[in-house]
Scaffold this motif. Structure first.
Motif, PDB file in Angstrom:
ATOM      1  N   ALA A 147       7.823  13.472   1.998  1.00 45.51           N
ATOM      2  CA  ALA A 147       8.630  14.192   2.782  1.00 45.51           C
ATOM      3  C   ALA A 147       7.402  14.079   4.533  1.00 45.51           C
ATOM      4  N   LEU A 148       6.632  14.208   4.054  1.00 40.54           N
ATOM      5  CA  LEU A 148       5.923  13.946   4.931  1.00 40.54           C
ATOM      6  C   LEU A 148       6.252  12.204   5.861  1.00 40.54           C
ATOM      7  N   TRP A 149       5.449  11.726   4.971  1.00 39.67           N
ATOM      8  CA  TRP A 149       6.345  10.775   5.437  1.00 39.67           C
ATOM      9  C   TRP A 149       7.294  10.013   5.936  1.00 39.67           C
ATOM     10  N   VAL A 150       8.304  10.752   5.645  1.00 39.18           N
ATOM     11  CA  VAL A 150       9.722  10.198   6.028  1.00 39.18           C
ATOM     12  C   VAL A 150       9.933  11.165   7.446  1.00 39.18           C
TER      13      VAL A 150
ATOM     14  N   GLY B  90      -0.774  15.136   7.816  1.00 33.83           N
ATOM     15  CA  GLY B  90      -1.486  14.517   7.003  1.00 33.83           C
ATOM     16  C   GLY B  90      -2.961  14.896   6.590  1.00 33.83           C
ATOM     17  N   THR B  91      -3.757  15.474   7.435  1.00 37.74           N
ATOM     18  CA  THR B  91      -4.906  15.931   6.669  1.00 37.74           C
ATOM     19  C   THR B  91      -4.481  16.837   5.859  1.00 37.74           C
ATOM     20  N   LEU B  92      -3.518  17.978   5.569  1.00 38.16           N
ATOM     21  CA  LEU B  92      -3.150  18.925   5.332  1.00 38.16           C
ATOM     22  C   LEU B  92      -2.296  18.190   3.532  1.00 38.16           C
ATOM     23  N   SER B  93      -2.129  17.241   3.496  1.00 38.01           N
ATOM     24  CA  SER B  93      -1.206  16.588   2.634  1.00 38.01           C
ATOM     25  C   SER B  93      -2.254  15.943   1.814  1.00 38.01           C
TER      26      SER B  93
ATOM     27  N   GLY C  25       0.743  -1.814  -0.109  1.00 40.44           N
ATOM     28  CA  GLY C  25      -0.283  -0.466   0.179  1.00 40.44           C
ATOM     29  C   GLY C  25       0.556   1.387  -0.072  1.00 40.44           C
ATOM     30  N   ILE C  26       2.158   0.961   0.662  1.00 40.82           N
ATOM     31  CA  ILE C  26       3.077   2.443   0.123  1.00 40.82           C
ATOM     32  C   ILE C  26       3.795   2.839  -1.191  1.00 40.82           C
ATOM     33  N   VAL C  27       4.372   1.622  -1.544  1.00 44.25           N
ATOM     34  CA  VAL C  27       5.249   1.430  -2.954  1.00 44.25           C
ATOM     35  C   VAL C  27       4.182   1.048  -3.506  1.00 44.25           C
ATOM     36  N   VAL C  28       3.294   0.297  -4.095  1.00 40.15           N
ATOM     37  CA  VAL C  28       2.490   1.020  -5.604  1.00 40.15           C
ATOM     38  C   VAL C  28       1.978   2.467  -5.311  1.00 40.15           C
ATOM     39  N   PRO C  29       1.501   2.932  -4.476  1.00 37.95           N
ATOM     40  CA  PRO C  29       1.034   4.334  -5.245  1.00 37.95           C
ATOM     41  C   PRO C  29       1.970   5.003  -5.320  1.00 37.95           C
ATOM     42  N   ILE C  30       3.032   5.133  -4.400  1.00 36.73           N
ATOM     43  CA  ILE C  30       4.069   6.056  -4.398  1.00 36.73           C
ATOM     44  C   ILE C  30       4.480   5.845  -5.557  1.00 36.73           C
ATOM     45  N   ALA C  31       5.061   4.593  -6.127  1.00 33.40           N
ATOM     46  CA  ALA C  31       5.971   4.001  -7.900  1.00 33.40           C
ATOM     47  C   ALA C  31       4.881   5.175  -8.362  1.00 33.40           C
ATOM     48  N   ALA C  32       3.538   4.658  -8.651  1.00 35.74           N
ATOM     49  CA  ALA C  32       2.753   4.681  -9.417  1.00 35.74           C
ATOM     50  C   ALA C  32       2.706   6.753 -10.001  1.00 35.74           C
ATOM     51  N   GLY C  33       2.346   6.982  -8.957  1.00 37.28           N
ATOM     52  CA  GLY C  33       2.586   8.444  -8.393  1.00 37.28           C
ATOM     53  C   GLY C  33       4.042   9.123  -8.943  1.00 37.28           C
ATOM     54  N   LEU C  34       4.266   8.847  -8.596  1.00 36.35           N
ATOM     55  CA  LEU C  34       6.319   9.291  -9.315  1.00 36.35           C
ATOM     56  C   LEU C  34       6.044   9.319 -10.709  1.00 36.35           C
ATOM     57  N   ILE C  35       5.464   8.088 -11.283  1.00 35.05           N
ATOM     58  CA  ILE C  35       5.637   7.861 -13.010  1.00 35.05           C
ATOM     59  C   ILE C  35       4.969   8.706 -13.153  1.00 35.05           C
TER      60      ILE C  35
ATOM     61  N   MET D 217       7.318  12.171   9.714  1.00 38.55           N
ATOM     62  CA  MET D 217       6.841  11.166  10.544  1.00 38.55           C
ATOM     63  C   MET D 217       7.308   9.411  11.289  1.00 38.55           C
ATOM     64  N   GLN D 218       7.756   8.822   9.709  1.00 36.32           N
ATOM     65  CA  GLN D 218       8.905   7.420  10.258  1.00 36.32           C
ATOM     66  C   GLN D 218      10.087   7.981  11.045  1.00 36.32           C
ATOM     67  N   VAL D 219      10.834   9.112  10.781  1.00 29.70           N
ATOM     68  CA  VAL D 219      11.876   9.693  11.819  1.00 29.70           C
ATOM     69  C   VAL D 219      11.762  10.216  13.416  1.00 29.70           C
ATOM     70  N   ALA D 220      10.634  10.288  12.841  1.00 26.12           N
ATOM     71  CA  ALA D 220      10.069  11.309  14.251  1.00 26.12           C
ATOM     72  C   ALA D 220       9.309   9.794  15.699  1.00 26.12           C
ATOM     73  N   TYR D 221       9.194   9.079  15.173  1.00 20.88           N
ATOM     74  CA  TYR D 221       8.165   8.027  15.683  1.00 20.88           C
ATOM     75  C   TYR D 221       9.940   7.040  16.580  1.00 20.88           C
ATOM     76  N   LEU D 222      10.696   7.015  15.524  1.00 22.71           N
ATOM     77  CA  LEU D 222      12.344   6.034  15.528  1.00 22.71           C
ATOM     78  C   LEU D 222      12.978   7.183  16.943  1.00 22.71           C
ATOM     79  N   VAL D 223      12.655   8.411  16.291  1.00 19.44           N
ATOM     80  CA  VAL D 223      13.972   9.055  17.484  1.00 19.44           C
ATOM     81  C   VAL D 223      13.246   9.513  18.314  1.00 19.44           C
TER      82      VAL D 223
END
Length: 209
Positions: A146-149, A174-177, A108-118, A151-157
C-alpha cells in the motif's frame, strides 16, 4: 516445543539485528562502512527468514517445510543478498545501459513481492504460528504494498515543485515499513516463543507429509 521456541528465538533475534543495522546504516552514509553495514543487514535478514523457513527440524518451520512455502521463503530470504550482488557486478563492469538497470529494478519489485505474497499466505494457511499472529507477515506485506502504491501515485499526481514536500514523510513511512518487517516481526517472534507451551496444538496431523 522447546526446540520450536529455540528456532523462533534465533529467527526473531536475526530479524531484530537486521532492523537495528538498517537504522544504523543512515549514520554511515558517505563512508566506506555503509556497504559493510548493508551487507551485514542482508545477511541477518537471510539468517532470520531461512530459520523460519526451514527450522532446526520440520515441525519448527513456519511452513512445515512444505515445498511451495519453503521455496517462497528461501527466495524472500536470499533476494536482498542476490540483488546486491547483481548490482555490485554491474557496477564493477561499469554497466551504463539504462535498460539493464530498468529490468533489474522491475525484477527487484516483482520477485520479492510475488515470493512474499506466496510465503505469507502459506504461513497463515498452514498455521504453525498461533492465530491471529500467523497472518502478521501478510499484514506487513500488505502495508508495504500500500505504501509503494501511495508513493507512485504521489509522484504522478503531485506537481514536481511540491513533491519534495512529500519526500521526507514518505521516507519516514518507508523506514517504518522496513522496521515493521524486521524489528516488528522479530519482536513478535520472541514474544510468541516465550508464550509457546508444550501442550500447544500440533502443527500438522500425525502422518502428514
Amino acid at each position: 516445543m522447546q526446540r520450536r521456541r529455540r528456532s523462533w528465538v534465533i529467527g526473531g533475534t536475526a530479524l531484530i539485528a537486521c532492523g537495528v543495522l538498517s537504522m544504523l546504516s543512515s549514520s554511515f552514509l558517505g563512508t566506506p562502512a555503509v556497504r559493510a553495514v548493508a551487507i551485514a543487514g542482508d545477511v541477518a535478514w537471510a539468517v532470520g527468514v531461512l530459520t523460519f523457513a526451514i527450522g532446526l527440524t520440520r515441525e519448527q518451520s513456519l511452513v512445515a517445510r512444505k515445498p511451495l512455502g519453503t521455496v517462497a521463503l528461501v527466495i524472500v530470504a536470499l533476494w536482498p543478498v542476490t540483488s546486491s550482488a547483481i548490482g555490485a557486478v554491474l557496477e564493477s563492469q561499469r554497466t551504463t545501459d539504462p535498460a539493464v538497470w530498468s529490468v533489474l529494478g522491475y525484477v527487484g519489485i516483482v520477485v520479492p513481492i510475488a515470493a512474499g505474497l506466496i510465503a505469507t499466505v502459506q504461513i497463515g494457511r498452514i498455521g504453525v504460528a498461533p492465530h491471529p499472529w500467523r497472518w502478521a507477515p501478510l499484514w506487513v506485506l500488505a502495508g508495504q504494498a500500500a505504501l509503494w502504491v501511495m508513493m507512485q501515485v504521489a509522484y504522478l499526481v503531485v506537481p514536481g515543485d511540491e513533491v519534495q514536500l512529500l519526500a521526507e514523510p514518505l521516507a519516514a513511512l518507508g523506514t517504518l515499513s522496513v522496521l515493521a518487517a524486521t524489528l516488528g516481526l522479530g519482536i513478535l517472534a520472541l514474544v510468541l516463543a516465550a508464550r509457546t507451551r508444550p501442550e500447544s496444538v500440533e502443527v500438522y496431523a500425525p502422518g502428514a507429509h
